[in-house]
Write an enzyme that holds these catalytic residues in place. Structure first.
Site, PDB file in Angstrom:
ATOM      1  CG  ASP A  70      -2.213   0.855   0.865  1.00 55.20           C
ATOM      2  OD1 ASP A  70      -2.163   1.656  -0.094  1.00 55.20           O
ATOM      3  OD2 ASP A  70      -3.231   0.729   1.571  1.00 55.20           O
TER       4      ASP A  70
HETATM    5  C1  BGC Z   1      -5.002   3.283   0.012  1.00 54.14           C
HETATM    6  C2  BGC Z   1      -5.153   2.289  -1.105  1.00 54.14           C
HETATM    7  C3  BGC Z   1      -5.020   2.971  -2.424  1.00 54.14           C
HETATM    8  C4  BGC Z   1      -3.664   3.643  -2.470  1.00 54.14           C
HETATM    9  C5  BGC Z   1      -3.356   4.317  -3.792  1.00 54.14           C
HETATM   10  C6  BGC Z   1      -3.750   4.143  -0.149  1.00 54.14           C
HETATM   11  O1  BGC Z   1      -3.731   5.197   0.743  1.00 54.14           O
HETATM   12  O2  BGC Z   1      -4.967   2.614   1.238  1.00 54.14           O
HETATM   13  O3  BGC Z   1      -6.371   1.620  -0.981  1.00 54.14           O
HETATM   14  O4  BGC Z   1      -5.175   2.069  -3.472  1.00 54.14           O
HETATM   15  O5  BGC Z   1      -3.620   4.622  -1.456  1.00 54.14           O
HETATM   16  O6  BGC Z   1      -4.101   5.446  -3.973  1.00 54.14           O
END
Ligand code: BGC
Length: 753
Positions: free
Chosen positions: A282
């Site tokens: 993530d």
């Molecule tokens: C979130 C993800 C997301 C990623 C990219 C993160 O902060 O937890 O779910 O896909 O950002 O935007």
């Protein structure tokens, strides 16, 4: 026979393609330097200036140069044919090996045209529609040059305080698994290399939905029983539907940040489940292991993440900086890097990016697909099906189409932004149809509008135009009362503004934010004939509303076509059939709250023997939710008969039939979601009081009766048991069929091994 031959030939073709891709991947891998390999494992967020001159200094210049040097495997948030082409050109035409970039994006509920938030869509229980919504989201995103969405989020969520409940399918692993598979199929289609499909991501692996006390990014501590029986099934279902990637997450699980969790990623996912796609971290979650107090420093974080099974580093910049050093020091293995890179290259081959890196980049397609009528029409259909009717006393709904004077009140009544929901990076601000606009399409009534409590504009946070609901200014309340006083009916549109749920939007209170409750009660003091239309991304506490208001319509954040869909329900052109995918609490203190809880040694029943103290309950609140999982009303009325079983004994390898009859006793055609629940009465581990095991959407004309039949087999009874096996144990079972999880319509049977 003909069918078998065709299937067999298709199987051979698909095996050949896999072999072809595997050999292409190994060939390419053998030509890559260590740095180029590590580059494939590096994902950057977008930056500006792609289509202009090269940036001159700092981080942007660095990213730009790294793309040219073959050190970037993926980018996120680069979108639009021109931008994507400019970046792809750098990678393909200027880097030594010309390996195409895979472009990722959070197309969570639509791209530019937004569908209802996933929690809302899940309330439709309509897998075909959910798949269609994902398919069209893929089509629109792909037309903007995107190849990969970070969706579906398949986290099971039981705590409405957590803002990210809006992104998932709610509290139930069975419904969650079916919806996960439908979304994966929708995004990826049957041919990943088509220009209209994109790779999907099952996220967040795993247990992020169990963040302690509903606070985002927080600690998770759950046992193996909950992990296997509740958390993992939707991930497994995504895998079985062919999902190409997984994303891990910010939480730790039983002491290990999941970004570095070998047990989850290497043993379960890549081992037991044989997943052959790749895992992306993530955002910055590799780096964040330092803050978790798990990694000593950035370099150590890289070591832990790779050893733990993370293949791609989203925005920590750690792999690129340290992996080579870590190989030289023997702290990570070259074979792990080769494995990670092969997985990433494989998905790129499957997307057809090597064949033609510009295949997703067609200006004409971009212009004709984005915002097309096909997609817009689908947002309307999905929005209608996502609405849940929570209360409708004395048939106040549907409203008459003429002759009424309607007061339309509330900060969200004419808001064109909130209905777009939280994940709408590519949507134009204020592009949703508001409730006011939707209602004004029906011109037989006199509608007056008053905002009552204003939305306040806040400073944009970089992505969004943020607003909040006023907490101090009561000046609009008297105007709202004035128009309500003389109205036949008041429609109040209240709830959460679009960014009040979602990532990092945990709430400790689940009431109507700001001055909305005060506004509601003031209006109620002059006119009690109120239809409350709710817009929200999570269950709210609605005790006062249930007790006092004649009608409540749960309209979530329904996306671009929000207002038209809501108006069609208010006026009865669409008969609501949505069912809650999460329990609505009576008090925040009940959380986490879910229908499939375990019985205790002191179970007790709400309302029975209130004087008795020694059972598992609150002394100041009921145990039951205000609105249970699976609940939702219709303008029709349905009666479900007692359940008939073809036999009270189910033998291993055989099946029995459970049947009910359902009748539409009203004068209105409608749809009911008939739900089947099973309780395993005793087992080698304690089991939930009941679990959803089947459902059917049944359409009935006025007066019509249909028999609905469920086949009960051993598979339905399986669970992860005390011997760590996924099996059905012999014993006694209760079986319920009804129209919500609180149904008492039960029979029993035995399962004999
Ligand atoms: C979130 C993800 C997301 C990623 C990219 C993160 O902060 O937890 O779910 O896909 O950002 O935007």
């Amino acid at each position: 026979m003909k069918k078998i031959i065709i299937l067999f030939s298709l199987l051979i073709i698909s095996c050949q393609q896999t072999n072809d891709i595997d050999s292409k991947v190994s060939k390419l891998l053998s030509q890559m330097t260590i740095q180029e390999k590590i580059g494939q494992m590096n994902q950057y967020n977008g930056f500006t200036n792609f289509t202009g001159p090269a940036p001159e200094g700092g981080d942007e210049k660095n990213k730009y140069d790294n793309i040219k040097n073959g050190l970037v495997g993926s980018m996120l948030n680069v979108r639009g044919v021109d931008e994507v082409r400019a970046v792809q050109r750098l990678a393909v035409e200027e880097s030594r090996l010309g390996i195409p970039i895979i472009f990722g994006f959070d197309a969570i509920h639509g791209y530019k045209t937004t569908f209802p938030i996933p929690l809302a869509e899940s309330a439709s229980w309509n897998l075909d529609l959910i798949e269609k919504s994902a398919r069209l989201t893929a089509k629109e995103s792909a037309a903007a040059g995107i190849n990969w969405t970070f969706a579906p989020m398949v986290d099971i969520t039981r705590d409405a305080r957590w803002g990210r409940v809006m992104e998932g399918a709610g509290e139930d692993p069975y419904l969650g698994s079916l919806i996960a598979a439908a979304r994966v199929k929708g995004f990826q289609g049957s041919d990943l290399s088509s220009e209209e499909t994109i790779a999907a991501t099952a996220k967040h692996f795993a247990a992020y939905g169990f963040s302690e006390s509903g606070k985002d990014y927080n600690t998770v501590d759950i046992g193996i029983n909950t992990l296997y029986n509740t958390v993992l099934p939707p991930f497994k279902a995504s895998l079985e539907a062919g999902v190409k990637t997984f994303m891990n997450s910010f939480n730790d699980l039983n002491g290990i940040p999941v970004t570095a969790d070998k047990f989850l990623q290497r043993e379960i996912l890549k081992g037991d489940w044989d997943f052959d796609g790749f895992i992306v971290s993530d955002w910055g979650s590799i780096r964040e292991m330092i803050d978790h107090g798990y990694a000593k420093d950035r370099k150590n974080a890289g070591e832990l993440a790779l050893n733990g099974g993370s293949d791609m580093d989203m925005e920590s910049y750690i792999y690129l900086e340290y992996l080579e050093e870590l190989i030289n020091e023997g702290k990570v293995k070259m074979s792990q890097i080769d494995d990670a890179v092969s997985r990433i290259l494989k998905v790129k081959y499957e997307l057809g990016l090597f064949e033609d890196p510009y295949k997703y980049l067609d200006k004409e397609r971009e212009a004709s697909v984005i915002g097309s009528k096909e997609i817009l029409d689908a947002t309307y259909e999905v929005a209608q099906n996502s609405i849940v009717l929570l209360k409708n006393e004395n048939n106040i709904l549907p409203l008459k189409k003429s002759g009424l004077s309607i007061a339309l009140i509330g900060p969200l009544a004419d808001d064109k932004n909130s209905p777009l929901g939280n994940w709408r990076i590519a949507a134009d601000n204020n592009s949703a149809i508001s409730v006011k606009e939707g209602m004004e399409n029906y011109d037989g009534n006199k509608i007056t509008h008053s905002i009552g409590v204003r939305l306040i504009n806040k400073v944009p946070d970089g992505f969004h135009e943020e607003v909040s609901i006023n907490e101090t200014d009561k000046s609009g309340i008297s105007d709202a009362k004035r128009i309500a006083r003389n109205a036949d009916v008041v429609v109040m549109v209240l709830g959460e503004y679009g960014f009040q749920s979602g990532e990092a939007r945990s709430r400790a209170k689940l009431d109507l934010p700001g001055l909305q409750q005060e506004l509601l009660e003031e209006v109620y003091s002059v006119n009690k004939n109120i239809v409350l239309v709710l817009m929200n991304g999570r269950p709210l506490v609605l005790n006062w509303h249930e007790e006092n208001l004649p009608a409540i319509v749960e309209a979530w954040h329904l996306g671009t076509s929000s207002g038209s869909a809501i108006a069609s329900v208010l006026y009865g052109d669409f008969n609501p059939s949505g069912k809650l995918p999460m329990s609505f609490p009576r008090s925040v203190g009940q959380l986490p709250l879910y229908y499939n809880y375990k019985s205790t040694g002191r179970p007790g029943i709400d309302g029975v023997d209130p004087g008795s103290v020694f059972w598992s309950h609150y002394i100041d609140e009921l145990n039951s939710p205000l609105y249970p999982f699976g609940f939702g009303l219709s303008y029709s009325e349905f009666i479900i008969s007692d359940v008939k079983l073809s036999s009270n004994e189910l033998k291993s390898g055989e099946s029995i039939q459970a049947t009910i009859e359902i009748t539409n006793t009203s004068k209105i055609k409608g749809r009911e979601v008939v739900q089947l629940y099973i309780q395993d009465k005793y087992a080698s581990t304690t089991r939930p009081v009941k679990e959803l095991k089947g459902f059917e959407l049944v359409d009935l004309n006025p007066g019509e009766t249909k028999a609905i039949n469920f086949t009960i087999d051993e598979k339905m009874l399986e669970f992860y048991n005390a011997s760590n096996q996924w099996i059905a144990e012999p014993g006694e079972f209760n079986l319920y069929i009804g129209n919500s999880s609180s149904t008492k319509n039960a029979v029993s049977f035995n399962f004999i091994d």
